[in-house]
Design an enzyme around this catalytic site. Structure first.
Site, PDB file in Angstrom:
ATOM      1  N   HIS A 141      52.413  37.993  34.478  1.00  0.00           N
ATOM      2  CA  HIS A 141      51.147  37.771  33.767  1.00  0.00           C
ATOM      3  C   HIS A 141      50.939  36.364  33.253  1.00  0.00           C
ATOM      4  O   HIS A 141      50.185  36.137  32.310  1.00  0.00           O
ATOM      5  CB  HIS A 141      51.017  38.765  32.612  1.00  0.00           C
ATOM      6  CG  HIS A 141      50.692  40.143  33.074  1.00  0.00           C
ATOM      7  ND1 HIS A 141      50.270  41.151  32.242  1.00  0.00           N
ATOM      8  CD2 HIS A 141      50.711  40.673  34.316  1.00  0.00           C
ATOM      9  CE1 HIS A 141      50.052  42.251  32.931  1.00  0.00           C
ATOM     10  NE2 HIS A 141      50.330  41.988  34.202  1.00  0.00           N
ATOM     11  N   LYS A 171      47.651  39.258  29.493  1.00  0.00           N
ATOM     12  CA  LYS A 171      47.545  38.910  30.898  1.00  0.00           C
ATOM     13  C   LYS A 171      46.730  37.632  31.038  1.00  0.00           C
ATOM     14  O   LYS A 171      45.845  37.365  30.225  1.00  0.00           O
ATOM     15  CB  LYS A 171      46.861  40.071  31.633  1.00  0.00           C
ATOM     16  CG  LYS A 171      46.889  39.979  33.140  1.00  0.00           C
ATOM     17  CD  LYS A 171      46.562  41.349  33.741  1.00  0.00           C
ATOM     18  CE  LYS A 171      46.464  41.285  35.241  1.00  0.00           C
ATOM     19  NZ  LYS A 171      46.441  42.605  35.856  1.00  0.00           N
ATOM     20  N   ASP A 182      57.837  47.059  35.917  1.00  0.00           N
ATOM     21  CA  ASP A 182      56.430  47.219  36.292  1.00  0.00           C
ATOM     22  C   ASP A 182      56.198  46.589  37.660  1.00  0.00           C
ATOM     23  O   ASP A 182      55.924  45.396  37.766  1.00  0.00           O
ATOM     24  CB  ASP A 182      55.520  46.570  35.229  1.00  0.00           C
ATOM     25  CG  ASP A 182      54.042  46.832  35.517  1.00  0.00           C
ATOM     26  OD1 ASP A 182      53.746  47.639  36.421  1.00  0.00           O
ATOM     27  OD2 ASP A 182      53.187  46.238  34.831  1.00  0.00           O
ATOM     28  N   GLU A 211      50.092  44.273  25.517  1.00  0.00           N
ATOM     29  CA  GLU A 211      50.439  43.502  26.715  1.00  0.00           C
ATOM     30  C   GLU A 211      49.317  42.542  27.111  1.00  0.00           C
ATOM     31  O   GLU A 211      48.194  42.960  27.367  1.00  0.00           O
ATOM     32  CB  GLU A 211      50.724  44.464  27.888  1.00  0.00           C
ATOM     33  CG  GLU A 211      51.103  43.746  29.168  1.00  0.00           C
ATOM     34  CD  GLU A 211      51.409  44.709  30.318  1.00  0.00           C
ATOM     35  OE1 GLU A 211      51.187  45.931  30.162  1.00  0.00           O
ATOM     36  OE2 GLU A 211      51.859  44.226  31.369  1.00  0.00           O
ATOM     37  N   HIS A 239      58.030  43.783  30.768  1.00  0.00           N
ATOM     38  CA  HIS A 239      57.653  44.389  32.040  1.00  0.00           C
ATOM     39  C   HIS A 239      58.289  43.510  33.098  1.00  0.00           C
ATOM     40  O   HIS A 239      57.757  42.457  33.451  1.00  0.00           O
ATOM     41  CB  HIS A 239      56.133  44.442  32.204  1.00  0.00           C
ATOM     42  CG  HIS A 239      55.550  45.707  31.673  1.00  0.00           C
ATOM     43  ND1 HIS A 239      54.233  46.071  31.864  1.00  0.00           N
ATOM     44  CD2 HIS A 239      56.127  46.723  30.989  1.00  0.00           C
ATOM     45  CE1 HIS A 239      54.024  47.242  31.293  1.00  0.00           C
ATOM     46  NE2 HIS A 239      55.144  47.660  30.749  1.00  0.00           N
ATOM     47  N   ASP A 291      49.843  37.913  40.481  1.00  0.00           N
ATOM     48  CA  ASP A 291      50.459  39.044  39.795  1.00  0.00           C
ATOM     49  C   ASP A 291      50.533  40.243  40.748  1.00  0.00           C
ATOM     50  O   ASP A 291      49.877  41.251  40.557  1.00  0.00           O
ATOM     51  CB  ASP A 291      49.616  39.377  38.549  1.00  0.00           C
ATOM     52  CG  ASP A 291      50.169  40.556  37.773  1.00  0.00           C
ATOM     53  OD1 ASP A 291      51.391  40.781  37.820  1.00  0.00           O
ATOM     54  OD2 ASP A 291      49.372  41.254  37.124  1.00  0.00           O
ATOM     55  N   ASP A 331      53.051  42.266  41.587  1.00  0.00           N
ATOM     56  CA  ASP A 331      53.925  43.397  41.264  1.00  0.00           C
ATOM     57  C   ASP A 331      54.847  43.785  42.415  1.00  0.00           C
ATOM     58  O   ASP A 331      54.970  44.961  42.754  1.00  0.00           O
ATOM     59  CB  ASP A 331      53.102  44.595  40.782  1.00  0.00           C
ATOM     60  CG  ASP A 331      52.466  44.346  39.424  1.00  0.00           C
ATOM     61  OD1 ASP A 331      53.221  44.220  38.452  1.00  0.00           O
ATOM     62  OD2 ASP A 331      51.223  44.259  39.337  1.00  0.00           O
ATOM     63  N   TRP A 389      47.747  48.230  27.409  1.00  0.00           N
ATOM     64  CA  TRP A 389      47.189  47.177  28.269  1.00  0.00           C
ATOM     65  C   TRP A 389      45.772  47.576  28.664  1.00  0.00           C
ATOM     66  O   TRP A 389      45.538  48.741  29.027  1.00  0.00           O
ATOM     67  CB  TRP A 389      48.032  46.977  29.543  1.00  0.00           C
ATOM     68  CG  TRP A 389      47.342  46.005  30.453  1.00  0.00           C
ATOM     69  CD1 TRP A 389      47.271  44.651  30.298  1.00  0.00           C
ATOM     70  CD2 TRP A 389      46.558  46.319  31.614  1.00  0.00           C
ATOM     71  NE1 TRP A 389      46.491  44.104  31.291  1.00  0.00           N
ATOM     72  CE2 TRP A 389      46.040  45.093  32.109  1.00  0.00           C
ATOM     73  CE3 TRP A 389      46.222  47.510  32.276  1.00  0.00           C
ATOM     74  CZ2 TRP A 389      45.216  45.032  33.243  1.00  0.00           C
ATOM     75  CZ3 TRP A 389      45.408  47.442  33.401  1.00  0.00           C
ATOM     76  CH2 TRP A 389      44.917  46.203  33.881  1.00  0.00           C
ATOM     77  N   ASP A 410      54.924  40.616  30.451  1.00  0.00           N
ATOM     78  CA  ASP A 410      55.034  41.019  31.858  1.00  0.00           C
ATOM     79  C   ASP A 410      55.293  39.749  32.669  1.00  0.00           C
ATOM     80  O   ASP A 410      54.546  38.770  32.561  1.00  0.00           O
ATOM     81  CB  ASP A 410      53.727  41.710  32.293  1.00  0.00           C
ATOM     82  CG  ASP A 410      53.756  42.208  33.725  1.00  0.00           C
ATOM     83  OD1 ASP A 410      54.129  41.422  34.622  1.00  0.00           O
ATOM     84  OD2 ASP A 410      53.398  43.374  33.967  1.00  0.00           O
TER      85      ASP A 410
HETATM   86  C1  RNT Z   1      48.586  45.372  34.612  1.00  0.00           C
HETATM   87  C2  RNT Z   1      49.721  45.562  33.666  1.00  0.00           C
HETATM   88  C3  RNT Z   1      50.066  46.984  33.335  1.00  0.00           C
HETATM   89  C4  RNT Z   1      50.024  47.905  34.533  1.00  0.00           C
HETATM   90  C5  RNT Z   1      50.495  49.316  34.244  1.00  0.00           C
HETATM   91  C6  RNT Z   1      50.188  50.238  35.355  1.00  0.00           C
HETATM   92  O1  RNT Z   1      48.444  44.091  35.046  1.00  0.00           O
HETATM   93  O2  RNT Z   1      50.847  44.903  34.159  1.00  0.00           O
HETATM   94  O3  RNT Z   1      51.293  47.032  32.702  1.00  0.00           O
HETATM   95  O4  RNT Z   1      50.762  47.395  35.584  1.00  0.00           O
HETATM   96  O5  RNT Z   1      49.974  49.714  33.051  1.00  0.00           O
HETATM   97 ZN    ZN Z   2      52.677  45.213  33.031  1.00  0.00          ZN
END
Ligand code: RNT
Ligand code: ZN
Length: 423
Positions: free
Chosen positions: A266, A232, A330, A230, A290, A298, A300, A189, A263
Site C-alpha cells: 500500500h 492505502k 494479505d 488500514e 498485512h 498493489d 497482492d 479498510w 500493508d
Molecule cells: C485492500 C486491502 C485489504 C483487502 C482485504 C481483502 O487493498 O489490502 O486488506 O485486501 O480486506
Molecule cells: Zn491489506
C-alpha cells in the site's frame, strides 16, 4: 529413521555448531519461532468471493486474476482447504475472516444486520483446533459501495449503513475474543477514493474521521477485540485520491490509541514497510501487518522470501517489536493452487522470522563499534549461514513436512478433493 531424516539431522548438527560459534542458540530460535502466530487470510481460498446470497462484482479496486480449478464454494470447503494448509505449516496460527464469509443459510442478511450467530460455524471450527480468529468489515462488493465511497460518503444514509456494519463487526470480533480466549484484531479498510483529481480532499476525510469516532464510540475490552485501521496509497479507480491515506490513519491511530495496519503493497513501489515499524510503534500501541507483495502495483502476489520480507522480520526481532505486532497475510492468487499459495506465503513469513531470530550478535556489535565495513561484511556473510538446516529441523521436530515435501500433500489433495469440485 529415513535417509532424508538422517540427512536433515546431520545438516542440523553442523548448523547448530556453526551458529553456536557465532553466539547464536538455534534451539532458542526455534522455541521463539513456535510462539509467533500468523493470521491466515480466508480470502486466498476463494478469490475474495465470500458466501453471501448475492452475486456481485468484487469492486473496491480489488482484482483477482487466474482460474485455477477447485476453489472453495462453501464454508465447509473453505474450512477443509484451510485445514489442509494448516496441516503443512509448523506452529499454531490464526484465521483472519472477512465479514462476507458468514454463514447465512441462503438468506439475504445485509451487512448492517450481521451478528455473531452467522459465524458460529467458524467459531466452533476454530475452537476445536485451538486457534484464534481475526476479523474484517467488508466495505466492498456491495451496491452501497458501488460509487466508491462508504464511510466518507457525502450521503448520511450511506455512511450510516457502513457505520452500522463496522459496529456490528466489532461486536462479532469481541464475540470471537470471548469464545476463543484471545482478542480478535478487527481491521477496517475502506475503498473510498477518487479516480481523478478531486477539488475537495478535506471534507471526505472529515466525514471519515466522524464515522470512525461513531464506530469506536462503544468501549470494548482489549482482551476481546482490538481495532486496526488500514491505509492505502491508491487503488484501481482511486488512483488520484484515497480518503484513508497513510497520514490520515497514522494520525487517527496515534490520537485514539488504535492499531495501525501496514500493508506491504500500500505504498510507493520502492517503499518498504520495514523502516516504518520503529517509527510508528513509538506512537501507536500496536500494529497489524498485512504481509503481501506488490509487483509494480498493489497486486497482492504470494509472499516470497525476498529482501522486503526479511527486512520486516529483522526489524521486528531486532527491536523486540513482536509483542506489539500482529502478523497477518494479505494476498490472493487464483492462477496457482490456492492451498499452495497459503503454504508458500506463510512458510516464507516464518522462514524470514527464523532468519531474523538467528542473526549473529556481531552485526549489532560492529555497528556499535562504528565499524561499518564489518557491519556490511557480516550482514552479507549472514545471508549464507545455514538457516535452511534449522528450518528443516524445525519442520521435522514438529511433524511437518520439511523442504518441498509439503507439495506432495497439496497435490494429493488437489487430485482427491479439488479436482472433484466442478460447477
Ligand atoms: C485492500 C486491502 C485489504 C483487502 C482485504 C481483502 O487493498 O489490502 O486488506 O485486501 O480486506
Ligand atoms: Zn491489506
Amino acid at each position: 529413521m529415513s535417509n532424508a531424516s538422517r540427512s536433515i539431522a546431520t545438516a542440523y548438527d553442523a548448523a547448530r555448531e556453526r551458529y553456536a560459534a557465532l553466539g547464536v542458540d538455534t534451539e532458542a530460535a526455534m522455541r521463539a519461532l513456535a510462539k509467533i502466530p500468523i493470521s491466515l487470510h480466508c480470502w486466498q481460498g476463494d478469490d475474495v468471493g465470500g458466501f453471501e446470497a448475492r452475486d456481485g462484482t468484487l469492486g473496491g479496486g480489488l482484482a483477482v486474476t487466474g482460474n485455477h480449478p477447485g476453489k472453495a464454494r462453501t464454508p465447509d470447503e473453505l474450512r477443509a482447504d484451510l485445514d489442509t494448509a494448516f496441516s503443512l505449516i509448523p506452529g499454531t496460527h490464526r484465521l483472519n475472516l472477512h465479514a462476507f464469509y458468514g454463514e447465512f443459510g441462503g438468506k439475504r442478511v445485509d451487512r448492517d444486520e450481521i451478528a455473531p450467530e452467522h459465524f458460529s460455524g467458524w467459531v466452533d471450527w476454530a475452537r476445536e483446533r485451538g486457534i484464534g480468529m481475526d476479523f474484517n468489515p467488508t466495505c466492498f462488493a456491495h451496491p452501497m459501495a458501488a460509487d466508491g465511497f462508504t464511510l466518507s460518503h457525502p450521503k448520511k444514509a450511506v455512511r450510516r449503513f457502513w457505520i452500522d456494519h463496522c459496529s456490528a463487526c466489532r461486536d462479532i470480533g469481541a464475540h470471537f475474543g470471548k469464545k476463543l480466549g484471545t482478542p480478535a484484531v478487527t481491521n477496517l479498510w475502506i475503498p473510498d477514493g477518487s479516480k481523478d483529481t478531486p477539488v475537495d480532499r478535506l471534507s471526505p476525510r472529515e466525514r471519515l474521521a466522524d464515522s470512525l469516532d461513531r464506530i469506536f464510540s462503544k468501549t470494548i475490552k482489549p482482551a476481546l477485540n482490538l481495532d486496526a485501521v488500514e491505509s492505502k496509497l491508491f487503488g484501481i479507480g482511486s488512483e488520484s485520491y484515497v480518503v484513508g491515506s497513510h497520514e490520515f490513519y497514522l494520525g487517527y491511530a496515534a490520537k485514539h490509541g488504535k492499531l495501525l495496519c501496514l500493508d506491504a503493497g500500500h505504498f510507493h513501489p520502492t517503499e518498504g514497510i520495514a523502516d516504518k515499524l520503529s517509527s510508528v510503534l513509538m506512537f501507536v500501541p500496536e500494529v497489524l501487518l498485512h504481509v503481501s507483495r506488490g509487483v509494480r502495483w498493489d497486486s497482492d502476489h504470494v509472499v516470497v522470501l525476498d529482501d522486503a520480507l526479511q527486512a520486516i522480520a529483522a526489524e521486528l526481532v531486532r527491536n523486540k517489536l513482536l509483542r506489539r505486532t500482529h502478523i497477518g497475510l494479505d494476498f490472493f492468487d487464483a492462477s496457482i493452487n490456492r492451498i499452495a499459495a497459503w503454504v508458500i506465503g506463510t512458510r516464507n513469513t516464518l522462514k524470514a522470522l527464523l532468519i531474523a531470530l538467528l542473526e549473529p550478535p556481531a552485526l549489532r556489535a560492529a555497528e556499535k563499534a562504528g565499524d561499518l565495513t564489518a557491519r556490511l561484511a557480516l550482514m552479507e556473510e549472514a545471508r549464507a549461514l545455514p538457516w535452511a538446516a534449522v528450518w528443516d529441523r524445525y519442520c521435522e521436530s514438529r511433524n511437518m513436512p520439511p523442504r518441498e515435501r509439503w507439495l506432495d500433500d497439496v497435490r494429493r489433495y488437489e487430485h482427491d478433493v479439488l479436482a472433484r469440485r466442478v460447477g
